[in-house]
Enzyme design. Structure first.
Site, PDB file in Angstrom:
ATOM      1  N   TYR A 145      92.438  -6.900  47.234  1.00  0.00           N
ATOM      2  CA  TYR A 145      91.459  -8.117  47.394  1.00  0.00           C
ATOM      3  C   TYR A 145      91.716  -9.149  46.580  1.00  0.00           C
ATOM      4  O   TYR A 145      91.819  -8.894  45.338  1.00  0.00           O
ATOM      5  CB  TYR A 145      90.032  -7.362  46.983  1.00  0.00           C
ATOM      6  CG  TYR A 145      88.924  -8.354  46.794  1.00  0.00           C
ATOM      7  CD1 TYR A 145      88.545  -9.178  47.673  1.00  0.00           C
ATOM      8  CD2 TYR A 145      88.239  -8.375  45.645  1.00  0.00           C
ATOM      9  CE1 TYR A 145      87.532 -10.262  47.157  1.00  0.00           C
ATOM     10  CE2 TYR A 145      87.163  -9.184  45.246  1.00  0.00           C
ATOM     11  CZ  TYR A 145      86.725 -10.162  46.278  1.00  0.00           C
ATOM     12  OH  TYR A 145      85.835 -10.823  46.021  1.00  0.00           O
ATOM     13  N   ASP A 230      86.030   0.927  42.743  1.00  0.00           N
ATOM     14  CA  ASP A 230      85.116   0.022  43.407  1.00  0.00           C
ATOM     15  C   ASP A 230      84.919   0.350  44.976  1.00  0.00           C
ATOM     16  O   ASP A 230      85.560   0.528  45.901  1.00  0.00           O
ATOM     17  CB  ASP A 230      86.003  -1.278  43.463  1.00  0.00           C
ATOM     18  CG  ASP A 230      85.120  -2.495  44.078  1.00  0.00           C
ATOM     19  OD1 ASP A 230      84.187  -2.192  44.846  1.00  0.00           O
ATOM     20  OD2 ASP A 230      85.474  -3.651  44.020  1.00  0.00           O
ATOM     21  N   ILE A 232      82.378  -0.422  46.886  1.00  0.00           N
ATOM     22  CA  ILE A 232      81.518  -1.537  47.758  1.00  0.00           C
ATOM     23  C   ILE A 232      81.402  -1.184  49.143  1.00  0.00           C
ATOM     24  O   ILE A 232      80.657  -1.867  49.553  1.00  0.00           O
ATOM     25  CB  ILE A 232      82.095  -2.929  47.185  1.00  0.00           C
ATOM     26  CG1 ILE A 232      81.049  -4.056  47.839  1.00  0.00           C
ATOM     27  CG2 ILE A 232      83.409  -3.153  47.611  1.00  0.00           C
ATOM     28  CD1 ILE A 232      81.546  -5.466  47.207  1.00  0.00           C
ATOM     29  N   LYS A 272      78.117  -5.790  51.044  1.00  0.00           N
ATOM     30  CA  LYS A 272      78.825  -5.356  52.162  1.00  0.00           C
ATOM     31  C   LYS A 272      77.946  -4.246  52.986  1.00  0.00           C
ATOM     32  O   LYS A 272      77.695  -4.323  54.077  1.00  0.00           O
ATOM     33  CB  LYS A 272      80.113  -4.532  51.784  1.00  0.00           C
ATOM     34  CG  LYS A 272      80.950  -5.388  50.961  1.00  0.00           C
ATOM     35  CD  LYS A 272      81.447  -6.794  51.533  1.00  0.00           C
ATOM     36  CE  LYS A 272      81.870  -7.573  50.292  1.00  0.00           C
ATOM     37  NZ  LYS A 272      82.417  -8.970  50.488  1.00  0.00           N
TER      38      LYS A 272
HETATM   39  C1  LIG Z   1      86.748  -4.842  46.878  1.00  0.00           C
HETATM   40  C2  LIG Z   1      85.723  -5.861  46.733  1.00  0.00           C
HETATM   41  N1  LIG Z   1      84.947  -5.935  45.277  1.00  0.00           N
HETATM   42  C3  LIG Z   1      84.139  -6.836  44.938  1.00  0.00           C
HETATM   43  C4  LIG Z   1      83.715  -7.813  45.851  1.00  0.00           C
HETATM   44  C5  LIG Z   1      82.718  -8.711  45.505  1.00  0.00           C
HETATM   45  O1  LIG Z   1      81.440  -8.425  45.933  1.00  0.00           O
HETATM   46  P1  LIG Z   1      80.170  -9.187  45.651  1.00  0.00           P
HETATM   47  O2  LIG Z   1      79.766  -9.933  46.545  1.00  0.00           O
HETATM   48  O3  LIG Z   1      79.365  -8.025  45.428  1.00  0.00           O
HETATM   49  O4  LIG Z   1      80.478  -9.661  44.110  1.00  0.00           O
HETATM   50  C6  LIG Z   1      84.261  -7.898  47.087  1.00  0.00           C
HETATM   51  C7  LIG Z   1      83.959  -8.871  47.964  1.00  0.00           C
HETATM   52  O5  LIG Z   1      84.462  -9.229  49.170  1.00  0.00           O
HETATM   53  C8  LIG Z   1      85.420  -6.844  47.531  1.00  0.00           C
HETATM   54  O6  LIG Z   1      85.888  -6.830  48.799  1.00  0.00           O
END
Ligand SMILES: Cc1ncc(COP(=O)(O)O)c(C=O)c1O
Length: 471
Positions: A145, A230, A232, A272
């Site tokens: 990312y 992570d 997410i 997400k």
């Molecule tokens: C792998 C990953 N980590 C963290 C984030 C950041 O997310 P947040 O909007 O919760 O700060 C993203 C956002 O695209 C992401 O893809």
């Protein structure tokens, strides 16, 4: 600019990467069905807009939650004054319940080990602050990312050393890739403090396999370093194989309450899975009491507002809603994913086989004029300015092979996705018939080293270690 700090003037934020430049170009000329039908369609933003009807219908059925009320009575003052950085207990309970549900109740989470943060961005940075000193390093599998350059490096002064994964095995993490990255860090005199993975992966859209998790656990155990997972995108898994959280693998290996148990940390967010990036709700989950205490103190710099916590504690405590939301959302993601994959297939473009996320990892290597990152940029610019699509080039994700692009599918309506497929089709057909230099790469592979020499400057600036590896 002597009067400004080095933080302000240094390049490590990554703002000049094509990932962010594409967003800027989109902002100048955004597509709108009626106002600007020839504008750029945003396919570089991992946003989930597919299930808003479910949250909106819940809100209309539960007006107290957003109206600062409990049983019809105003609690405005209570919410307005709440400022305990440990967070609302009801919200933390509801959030761990949601996290457990996403993991099929195979693991349980203790709300006392959860720290609330303003999104996963803040969670990742806070963890890095807790685990590493400036000048120390974390290893990250590529492609990764693009925001991690900002989140992990910029303010902390910590370095990222890439674990180079390749298309030859579907970008899976291998023992030799881990060992090479570790050696590379040592060669650069960087002390390695941990490994950070995204599971499911952004940008690959794949879940990390049990074998990879096992490999990672063994690796961090042997090196006595940390592992940040992570997670997410954990609620976006729409196809088999199932998502396996790192805590599930630790449990299955009977590693609860061991040293490594305390060195594994999870990052989560509702940006997400629930499509709420604007609400800024993230979390760190750690078994290390000192990390939890330090991160809680640090969370003062990025708390989740109390009205957001109040609203979401009601929403996430509604078990019927969350079960239905997760299932419906996954169904919609699968439909969208299939639509993109099949649409691209029709014009001879394939995607890495994926089962999660809000994007596909698209293979356009055959459309490059040469096997270089310059050619990737050239193609990206054509796609951006001529085709009118903002996609993210693999180089912005530190992919070491030119020609891969991350294409998002969940941040737009179905008609817009259809239009973007039509645009790609017209582009591929016209370039294949009229222009022999595009697509010619597949017939004449250029030598490996020419690729390294031609990496654009901004890629080099983002991660100085990318260029040092010569495997
Ligand atoms: C792998 C990953 N980590 C963290 C984030 C950041 O997310 P947040 O909007 O919760 O700060 C993203 C956002 O695209 C992401 O893809």
């Amino acid at each position: 600019m002597k009067w400004l700090s080095r933080k302000v003037t240094c390049n490590s934020h990554g703002q000049d990467s094509s990932y962010f430049l594409g967003w800027q170009e989109y902002e100048k000329n955004p597509y709108d069905e009626f106002q600007n039908p020839n504008g750029i369609i945003q396919m570089g933003l991992a946003e989930n807009q597919l299930s808003f009807h479910l949250s909106e219908s819940w809100l209309s059925r539960n007006p107290d939650a957003a109206g600062f009320k409990r049983d019809g009575e105003s609690i405005f003052k209570e919410i307005a004054l709440f400022q305990d950085y440990h967070g609302l207990p009801a919200f933390k309970n509801a959030l761990v319940g949601f996290m457990e549900k996403i993991r099929g109740h195979k693991v349980s989470f203790d709300p006392k080990k959860l720290v609330l943060t303003a999104g996963a961005t803040s969670a990742n940075e806070t963890l890095i602050f807790c685990l590493a000193e400036p000048g120390e390093a974390f290893l990250l599998p590529t492609p990764y990312y693009p925001g991690f350059d900002r989140d992990l490096k910029w303010r902390t002064g910590v370095e990222i050393v890439p674990i180079h994964c390749s298309s030859s095995n579907g970008f899976r993490i291998t023992q030799s890739a881990l060992d090479d990255a570790y050696k590379q860090a040592q060669k650069s005199n960087l002390s390695v403090k941990g490994v950070l993975i995204t599971n499911p992966s952004n940008p690959l859209g794949t879940t990390v396999s049990r074998e990879e998790l096992s490999l990672l656990i063994n690796f961090v155990s042997a090196k006595e370093i940390h592992l940040i997972s992570d997670e997410i995108y954990s609620g976006t898994v729409f196809d088999s194989p199932d998502f396996i959280s790192i805590v599930e693998e630790l449990k299955d290996k009977n590693l609860e309450d061991t040293d490594v148990w305390n060195r594994v940390h999870i990052v989560y967010s509702l940006s997400k899975d629930l499509g709420l990036p604007g609400f800024r709700v993230g979390a760190i989950y750690s078994n290390d009491e000192i990390v939890v205490a330090a991160a809680t103190k640090m969370s003062s710099f990025g708390l989740v507002s109390s009205q957001t916590q109040y609203l979401l504690s009601a929403m996430l405590s509604d078990k019927m809603f969350t079960s239905n939301y997760i299932a419906e959302n996954q169904k919609k993601l699968r439909e969208r994913h299939d639509m993109l994959v099949l649409g691209l297939q029709e014009v001879g473009i394939s995607c890495l086989k994926s089962n999660a996320g809000l994007f596909c990892w698209v293979d356009m290597r055959h459309l490059l004029s040469s096997n270089t990152f310059e050619a990737e940029m050239e193609l990206w610019k054509k796609i951006l300015y001529k085709v009118g699509l903002n996609v993210s080039p693999g180089s912005s994700c530190h992919c070491t092979e030119p020609g891969w692009f991350r294409v998002c599918f969940a941040n737009m309506g179905e008609e817009t996705l259809k239009l973007s497929l039509q645009r790609i089709k017209a582009f591929v057909e016209s370039t294949m018939t009229s222009n022999n230099d595009v697509g010619a790469y597949s017939q004449r592979q250029s030598p490996r080293n020419s690729r390294r020499r031609s990496i654009p400057n901004w890629v080099l600036r983002l991660s100085s270690h990318d260029r040092e590896s010569d495997r």
